[in-house]
Design an enzyme around this catalytic site. Structure first.
Site, short mmCIF file in Angstrom:
data_model
loop_
_atom_site.label_atom_id
_atom_site.label_comp_id
_atom_site.label_asym_id
_atom_site.label_seq_id
_atom_site.Cartn_x
_atom_site.Cartn_y
_atom_site.Cartn_z
N LYS A 47 6.74 -47.68 16.49
CA LYS A 47 5.90 -47.34 15.33
C LYS A 47 6.56 -46.18 14.60
O LYS A 47 7.09 -45.26 15.23
CB LYS A 47 4.50 -46.92 15.83
N CYS A 130 6.63 -46.80 3.39
CA CYS A 130 5.23 -46.78 3.82
C CYS A 130 4.31 -46.65 2.62
O CYS A 130 4.42 -45.72 1.84
CB CYS A 130 4.98 -45.61 4.78
C1 DHB Z 1 2.12 -47.71 7.71
C2 DHB Z 1 2.29 -48.87 6.99
C3 DHB Z 1 3.55 -49.26 6.64
O1 DHB Z 1 3.79 -50.41 5.93
C4 DHB Z 1 4.62 -48.50 7.03
O2 DHB Z 1 5.85 -48.89 6.68
C5 DHB Z 1 4.45 -47.35 7.76
C6 DHB Z 1 3.18 -46.96 8.10
C7 DHB Z 1 0.78 -47.27 8.08
O3 DHB Z 1 -0.12 -47.38 7.25
O4 DHB Z 1 0.62 -46.75 9.18
#
Ligand code: DHB
Length: 313
Positions: A47, A130
């Site tokens: 993540k 993001c």
């Molecule tokens: C999140 C969503 C994304 O598309 C990303 O690249 C990184 C984080 C999120 O909302 O946590």
């Protein structure tokens, strides 16, 4: 019978399978990461992390329907030190891509420097796309000046294989321009695409949005984004230096989808929405389906058709 080889290489990193998870999909907690290590995915992507732990946005923040998903998670993650500690204590059996998503150039440099010290990290995937930080942050990948500045500085100190995760672009000239920026630097790979930002899903019966943050707007993933993602992969493949690998992402739910991405120029793929829906067994299923599809087509290695998409003259 001849063995069907779905191994691949990303910037000289060997993957036993070209299929891995997308960052954000079931790769945040210790349990999720351990499951990925134990699975048949070709690599593990974490993540996206920040310096400090984040709880993320208010729930509900993820919703899926038959052909897509919408999310506004808000970068919930356990902080870079958690991911580093996890990787230090585990027996690592596949390439590890640490996804990094700092809030500023300075934070990204700080996180990249930290990750450079950890031998168990094979590569860095810097998330420049993001879409979900409430009232806060632009999508860096749409700011070409930001991306140029980032790349200009990062290779002064970074020694790890490094790639960037990009948002989807909808104009060919944007892809051409972004590719010409990227081509100036010793970048190892790009991952395209992240979710399509600022989507809105509506429940007609309740007459309501389906996620709480950002008034219901969020990043769209899943089957419906595949044609946009494929076009980005294909166009970047034609504009990028050939030593820069492409990891394709967006709407993969079958072995045939994986095939399509490789045909368009991807060396590997990531699975997000369908992984969340189906769970860890998806990696076995996709591998099996891809091998069966290749066998039918008489291909024995992904090298034999990578980037060979035909045009109609
Ligand atoms: C999140 C969503 C994304 O598309 C990303 O690249 C990184 C984080 C999120 O909302 O946590």
């Amino acid at each position: 019978m001849k063995k069907i080889d779905i191994s691949t290489k990303i910037n000289n990193i060997k993957l036993s399978s070209c299929i891995m998870n997308a960052s954000g999909a079931l790769c945040r907690t210790e349990k999720e990461l351990s499951n990925l290590l134990d699975s048949s995915s070709g690599a593990l992507v974490t993540k996206s992390c920040t310096t400090n732990l984040r709880d993320g946005n208010k729930k509900p923040r993820y919703f899926e329907w038959n052909i897509g998903s919408i999310n506004s998670m808000g970068l919930p993650n356990l902080g870079i030190d958690f991911y580093i500690d996890f990787l230090k204590k585990k027996k690592i059996n596949k390439p590890i891509f640490l996804s990094i998503s700092g809030f500023s150039l300075k934070e990204n440099y700080f996180l990249i420097k930290k990750a450079n010290l950890i031998s168990n990290i094979s590569a860095l995937e810097i998330n420049l796309s993001c879409p979900n930080i409430v009232n806060k942050r632009e999508i860096f990948g749409y700011n070409f000046f930001y991306v140029s500045k980032f790349l200009k500085n990062v290779f002064k100190f970074n020694k790890k294989p490094l790639g960037i995760k990009l948002p989807p672009y909808f104009n060919e000239i944007h892809i051409k321009n972004m590719a010409s920026i990227i081509n100036r630097y010793p970048i190892g790979f790009i991952t395209c695409v992240n979710s399509i930002p600022n989507g809105l899903y509506v429940n007609s019966y309740t007459e309501s949005v389906v996620i709480s943050p950002n008034n219901g707007f969020g990043g769209i993933g899943g089957k419906i984004i595949k044609p946009f993602a494929l076009s980005n992969v294909s166009k970047f493949f034609s504009f990028l230096r050939k030593d820069i690998s492409i990891i394709g992402c967006g709407g993969i739910s079958s072995g045939q989808d994986v095939f399509d991405y490789i045909l368009c120029g991807a060396s590997a793929v990531q699975v997000g929405t369908q992984f969340i829906k189906e769970g860890i067994s998806i990696f076995d299923r996709l591998k099996k389906e891809l091998k069966e599809f290749l066998k039918k087509k008489n291909y024995f290695s992904i090298k034999h058709f990578l980037g060979n998409l035909k045009k109609i003259c």
